[in-house]
Design a protein around this motif. Sequence first.
Motif, short mmCIF file in Angstrom:
data_model
loop_
_atom_site.label_atom_id
_atom_site.label_comp_id
_atom_site.label_asym_id
_atom_site.label_seq_id
_atom_site.Cartn_x
_atom_site.Cartn_y
_atom_site.Cartn_z
N ARG A 1 0.84 -1.20 0.00
CA ARG A 1 0.00 0.00 0.00
C ARG A 1 0.87 1.25 0.00
N PHE A 2 1.95 1.23 0.77
CA PHE A 2 2.87 2.37 0.75
C PHE A 2 3.54 2.51 -0.62
N LEU A 3 3.89 1.40 -1.24
CA LEU A 3 4.48 1.46 -2.57
C LEU A 3 3.51 2.07 -3.58
N THR A 4 2.25 1.69 -3.48
CA THR A 4 1.25 2.22 -4.40
C THR A 4 1.11 3.73 -4.23
N VAL A 5 1.03 4.18 -2.98
CA VAL A 5 0.94 5.61 -2.72
C VAL A 5 2.20 6.32 -3.19
N GLY A 6 3.35 5.70 -2.96
CA GLY A 6 4.60 6.32 -3.40
C GLY A 6 4.67 6.49 -4.90
N VAL A 7 4.23 5.46 -5.64
CA VAL A 7 4.24 5.56 -7.10
C VAL A 7 3.28 6.65 -7.57
N GLN A 8 2.10 6.73 -6.94
CA GLN A 8 1.14 7.75 -7.32
C GLN A 8 1.68 9.15 -7.06
N MET A 9 2.42 9.31 -6.01
CA MET A 9 3.00 10.62 -5.73
C MET A 9 4.21 10.89 -6.62
N TYR A 10 4.89 9.84 -7.08
CA TYR A 10 6.12 10.01 -7.86
C TYR A 10 5.83 10.32 -9.33
N LEU A 11 4.82 9.69 -9.89
CA LEU A 11 4.53 9.88 -11.31
C LEU A 11 3.63 11.09 -11.50
N PRO A 12 4.06 12.08 -12.30
CA PRO A 12 3.21 13.25 -12.55
C PRO A 12 1.94 12.88 -13.28
N GLN A 13 1.98 11.79 -14.08
CA GLN A 13 0.78 11.41 -14.83
C GLN A 13 -0.39 11.06 -13.91
N LEU A 14 -0.10 10.70 -12.67
CA LEU A 14 -1.16 10.28 -11.73
C LEU A 14 -1.54 11.39 -10.76
N HIS A 15 -1.10 12.61 -11.05
CA HIS A 15 -1.45 13.73 -10.17
C HIS A 15 -2.73 14.42 -10.59
N ASN A 16 -3.48 13.80 -11.50
CA ASN A 16 -4.74 14.40 -11.91
C ASN A 16 -5.81 14.15 -10.83
N LEU A 17 -7.03 14.59 -11.14
CA LEU A 17 -8.11 14.51 -10.13
C LEU A 17 -8.40 13.06 -9.74
N PRO A 18 -8.60 12.13 -10.67
CA PRO A 18 -8.81 10.73 -10.24
C PRO A 18 -7.64 10.18 -9.46
N PHE B 1 -1.57 -2.91 -6.00
CA PHE B 1 -0.33 -2.52 -6.67
C PHE B 1 -0.25 -3.15 -8.06
N VAL B 2 -0.58 -4.43 -8.17
CA VAL B 2 -0.46 -5.12 -9.46
C VAL B 2 -1.46 -4.58 -10.47
N PHE B 3 -2.70 -4.41 -10.07
CA PHE B 3 -3.74 -4.08 -11.03
C PHE B 3 -3.90 -2.57 -11.28
N PHE B 4 -3.29 -1.74 -10.44
CA PHE B 4 -3.39 -0.30 -10.68
C PHE B 4 -2.05 0.33 -11.07
N ILE B 5 -0.98 -0.31 -10.70
CA ILE B 5 0.35 0.24 -11.03
C ILE B 5 1.00 -0.57 -12.15
N CYS B 6 0.88 -1.87 -12.08
CA CYS B 6 1.54 -2.72 -13.08
C CYS B 6 0.68 -2.89 -14.32
N SER B 7 0.11 -1.82 -14.79
CA SER B 7 -0.68 -1.84 -16.02
C SER B 7 0.22 -1.52 -17.21
#
Length: 864
Positions: A587-604, A809-815
Amino acid sequence: MHPVNATASLLVLLAANGTTLLDCVCNRLANVKGLKGLTFGEKLIRWDYCTQRSDYRLYATCENLRPPSTVVPAVSHMRPGTWSYQPPLSADGVPWLADEEQCDVVMAAIRDLSQNEAWELSNQLVCHIAADCVHTCPVQWLNDTEWNATTLATDDVRRPILSQLLHAVRRITKAIHARKKCEDNIEGYFLYRRVQTSEIQAAMTAYMDQMSNSWREYVQLLSHGVTHATQLFIPLAFEHMGNHTNDEQLRGWLKNMERLRDMLHTKLRGWVHDMRLIGEQIANYKIEEDKNSTENYIIRRPQLSGELLTHQGWYPYFRDDFSKICEVQQPEASQMFGLADALYSFYHSYWFCTPQYLSAIERSPVDEKWLLEDRSNATLSVDTACMQLLANSLDDPTCPLEDLPPETIQRREQCRLQLWNDMVQRLPHIPVTSYLAYTQRVNVNICLLAWMTVNSFSICQDVPFSMIQSVHDARCYFDSPYDQSCLESNVKDAICFVSRATLLLKCRDFSSLKLPKLCDVKIYADGSNKTFTLPEIEILRGNLKPTKTTLYFKESLNDATLRYKDFKIDNLKFLEFSFIAINILFRFLTVGVQMYLPQLHNLPGKILMSFQMTGIIQILCSEVMYRMVGVPDLSTMVLIDSALTLLTCIWLSTFCYQMYSCIRHLRLPNDLQPAEARKVFRRHVLYAVIPWSMICAASFTLEYTNKDYLIYSRIIFLVGISLSVSFNLLCLGIVGYMYLRNKKSMSKLKVYSKDKYGSKKQFVYLSVKAVVLSGIGIIIRMGFHQAQGVAQSVYYVHIATMMQGPVLFVFFICSETTLPVLKNRAMAWWNPGIIRPGQELGSAAVRNLARRRNEQFVAGESKL
């Protein structure tokens, strides 16, 4: 001499010498062979007093009587002497003998009595014996006797005390039967007077007063008997259980016997309480003539009458229950418990059963009925910690001779209070919104709960079994649920009394049809005995052991009770903690990736990050703070866990609505500028927090203001979560409907493409994402928690849910869209000079233009 004067003179003489003088008379009459040499007075005294009973019996389990059992020799000393009576020893070890001259005077007076005088003396004598015993049978100087290894092993100290106690117990037994014979005589006089006089009601009233006095006198005798029986137990056991080689063994044996003595005293004390309460109820009996018969009459009794005494067990089954588990601590446990069983059975037969039929006036009673339906199918919501304690006591019982830790004793008392509070509140099934809530409350059949509460190994061992008290409290509980002031017992013991009455009287499906196998030992006057097998048809209902009643209801005993055991499985703790750690890590990895990638900084992306952060806080609170550290308390943690579950569902609702809004307005997630996205996100946060705060405030207020509103608090959370998940499904359903409608429209326009909508892998990813975003998993998990009696299965499901972190992590990050971007950024961070795919162009301007186009394309093919 006038008959009354002759009788009075003899009674005065006998009263001055107690029963010692009468026993001297009996010994002399016993030496006369046959009846020809005796006058009518001597025959009558010999028959009415000297041979009150000739068939003293002992009822015990056949295993308890098998050689080399010491039970029968020990109990035979309890039998009142009739022919060759041995006088007791004084404190100096000298036998107490009657004055021979006075004995001659009494014998001469009895010999000279006429028939009327002899009948009068006999009738007065049996009533006098009981009244005299109330004042003279107690051995006051033995009340403070405390046994230790020295005094117990000293014959000159032990034997006089044992002799006095045996003498007192024998006299009490004879007095109890004399009291019964006295009542029979009064009953005969009452029947005669009823026929001879028209003042029936006055005669009946006088008889009821006499009967009340008889019960009061009997209770005094029984109270003295129980006291002496308790004092007698240890020296009697020492006499018949062999020698102890050293002082250390003797001290250990004595300590265990004191515990067993206390257990026996607790059982016997319940009798005294029952008899005292029945004596108080006799004043409420109503006697009236039978309109259908001039020769009969009817007695109307309240529910709390002597009829309830049939539920007092004839046998405590100490030996069957505790011998095996106590053999390690005490090798002689079988003999010790067997002696306690036998003494209880003997006292029950000749002290307790006699007054149940004290008067023939109860031949035609009309009892008040306890109008309450069968409770075999009723359920109750109770504390699971107490249920697990009850189940553990059945699965792993402890020897009652052991020293229980103070924490264990305190926990049992707290459990009794908790279970009683649960019963008083009458809590129905409480909706479960979290795994922790499942471990707090559980539904249980009320009859099963009663059995688990009062069985031999459970939490009511130290509460006397008073059947009258049990029925009184149970009627108060069932008939007057809001008037607990009618309880006569204290709150700490109320659960024990109510459970006993409920199990015995209101749980038909839980009654056992199997009768215990007992043997009958006839003890003769000379000390010999003979054993008979007792036919089952002769065993009264009272022989059934309430705390040993096996279940006759759907499932076997183990399946019905031990299913409430092991809400957590010890051998899976390592696996559980490993899964919890993996869950938190991913869960921390998923949050970290979302904060790290600018593409995921949108509203969703911001909404999904809020969803992830809420999940992390929930796991840290429930699995780390509470499960591993122990703070806060369980009730508060359940509320926090339920509130965070609701907030998680609200974040999913917000995300699903945003998805629907984007597709409805044909707008990509990145169309909003960062400033506008932040503004809209703050508005969504406000929309989410307002209803969540209102629901949480209402639930916290209900649960902490009144425990009776606990169910409403849980229902509010359950309704909130259900509405949120329903909204998610509605949004996803609309999105699916729009997709099918567009696909159908494209087919009508005959627009075809060789490209498929997606591969099988993409379908799997979309399906899993839809399930996660809809919150169906949350509903399934909570629905599974509603199942009762499957604690271990729920625990397995709980462990499985700890894999949510890796799944997310797998289904939302490893796409196919996010993972390549993450991989490229990671490679660039590791080796900035490497040329990534799409960067092979010759000029920086062209590369920048391609990068912009590529980013737009990637954003369009993002998670949504």
